[in-house]
Design a protein around this motif. Structure first.
Motif, PDB file in Angstrom:
ATOM      1  N   ARG A 155     -17.110 -44.526  36.327  1.00 45.14           N
ATOM      2  CA  ARG A 155     -18.263 -43.632  36.435  1.00 45.14           C
ATOM      3  C   ARG A 155     -18.275 -43.047  37.832  1.00 45.14           C
TER       4      ARG A 155
ATOM      5  N   LEU B  76     -15.108 -30.667  31.242  1.00 41.65           N
ATOM      6  CA  LEU B  76     -15.266 -31.721  30.247  1.00 41.65           C
ATOM      7  C   LEU B  76     -15.036 -33.097  30.873  1.00 41.65           C
ATOM      8  N   ALA B  77     -13.995 -33.222  31.672  1.00 46.09           N
ATOM      9  CA  ALA B  77     -13.716 -34.510  32.315  1.00 46.09           C
ATOM     10  C   ALA B  77     -14.846 -34.902  33.268  1.00 46.09           C
TER      11      ALA B  77
ATOM     12  N   VAL C 186     -18.075 -34.015  33.252  1.00 45.38           N
ATOM     13  CA  VAL C 186     -19.332 -34.360  32.587  1.00 45.38           C
ATOM     14  C   VAL C 186     -19.208 -35.666  31.799  1.00 45.38           C
ATOM     15  N   LEU C 187     -18.020 -36.028  31.388  1.00 46.94           N
ATOM     16  CA  LEU C 187     -17.831 -37.294  30.681  1.00 46.94           C
ATOM     17  C   LEU C 187     -17.733 -38.487  31.635  1.00 46.94           C
ATOM     18  N   LEU C 188     -17.277 -38.257  32.855  1.00 49.38           N
ATOM     19  CA  LEU C 188     -17.083 -39.351  33.797  1.00 49.38           C
ATOM     20  C   LEU C 188     -18.241 -39.567  34.761  1.00 49.38           C
TER      21      LEU C 188
ATOM     22  N   PRO D  76     -24.876 -41.081  34.132  1.00 51.23           N
ATOM     23  CA  PRO D  76     -25.922 -40.324  33.427  1.00 51.23           C
ATOM     24  C   PRO D  76     -27.053 -39.831  34.330  1.00 51.23           C
TER      25      PRO D  76
ATOM     26  N   LEU E  78     -26.304 -36.229  36.048  1.00 51.76           N
ATOM     27  CA  LEU E  78     -25.913 -35.100  35.198  1.00 51.76           C
ATOM     28  C   LEU E  78     -26.477 -33.772  35.686  1.00 51.76           C
TER      29      LEU E  78
ATOM     30  N   ALA F  86     -20.072 -28.001  29.479  1.00 54.63           N
ATOM     31  CA  ALA F  86     -20.646 -29.021  30.365  1.00 54.63           C
ATOM     32  C   ALA F  86     -22.130 -29.211  30.070  1.00 54.63           C
TER      33      ALA F  86
ATOM     34  N   VAL G 258     -22.478 -31.088  26.534  1.00 53.19           N
ATOM     35  CA  VAL G 258     -22.131 -32.506  26.591  1.00 53.19           C
ATOM     36  C   VAL G 258     -23.151 -33.265  27.434  1.00 53.19           C
ATOM     37  N   ALA G 259     -23.603 -32.661  28.531  1.00 51.08           N
ATOM     38  CA  ALA G 259     -24.612 -33.315  29.371  1.00 51.08           C
ATOM     39  C   ALA G 259     -25.930 -33.465  28.618  1.00 51.08           C
TER      40      ALA G 259
ATOM     41  N   ARG H 162     -25.639 -36.443  26.572  1.00 52.40           N
ATOM     42  CA  ARG H 162     -25.558 -37.679  27.358  1.00 52.40           C
ATOM     43  C   ARG H 162     -26.866 -38.043  28.044  1.00 52.40           C
TER      44      ARG H 162
END
Length: 183
Positions: free
Chosen positions: A10, A42-43, A45-47, A50, A53, A108, A111-112, A115
């Motif tokens: 994270r 994408l990478a 926002v996934l890593l 939370p 964000l 982004a 996906v955010a 999340r």
């Protein structure tokens, strides 16, 4: 780290933004800015954690612009006429990558949102102080009271007066009242 309950790597918002910048610069060097930028968004926002964000979601257009500025500035240094080469390079990069820039920013954001971005926006609106990961939280009269809230500087605590001591008057501007004792 198996069995600790952590969900892998994270990043903080700063780390994710730096990662996005590096991926975008690497994608701009061989003139493939679009796919690299979308993959970087994408990478990132996934890593990201939370709670980080919101700062990440608003920065992809700025990150792309700064990466393009850096790459086109470096490309124009070797040319005979630097300013026209730089201007044409920026125009070409920004105009050709505009659909990719929009797609990466929208991806982004989407996906955010999934999340937990609405929770971050709610905290921003209410002015809530996020509690540290290991903080003890108790409910008192239906309200959450945690260690982070009590330790917030500048807030007055109920029944205890102010959370900080004010400066004494004249602390930075010494004043002399009357005469010295030896005079």
């Amino acid at each position: 780290m198996t069995g600790t309950g952590r969900a892998g790597l994270r990043l903080t918002a700063r780390g994710a933004i730096v990662m996005l910048f590096v991926i975008t610069v690497v994608g701009l060097l061989p003139k493939l800015p679009g796919p690299a930028f979308v993959a970087g968004c994408l990478a990132a926002v996934l890593l990201v954690r939370p709670r980080d964000l919101l700062p990440l979601v608003v920065t992809p257009p700025l990150v792309f612009f700064l990466a393009a500025l850096l790459v086109e500035l470096l490309r124009s240094l070797g040319s005979g006429s630097m300013l026209p080469t730089f201007g044409l390079g920026m125009f070409t990069t920004l105009s050709s990558a505009a659909p990719w820039l929009f797609a990466g920013s929208a991806l982004a954001l989407g996906v955010a949102w999934m999340r937990g971005l609405p929770g971050n926006l709610r905290e921003l609106r209410t002015g809530a102080v996020p509690e540290p990961a290991g903080a003890k939280v108790a409910k008192v009269g239906g309200a959450r009271v945690g260690a982070a809230r009590a330790a917030t500087p500048g807030r007055a605590r109920r029944g205890r007066g102010q959370a900080f001591d004010p400066e004494p008057e004249g602390y930075f501007e010494p004043r002399v009242y009357g005469k010295a004792a030896d005079e």
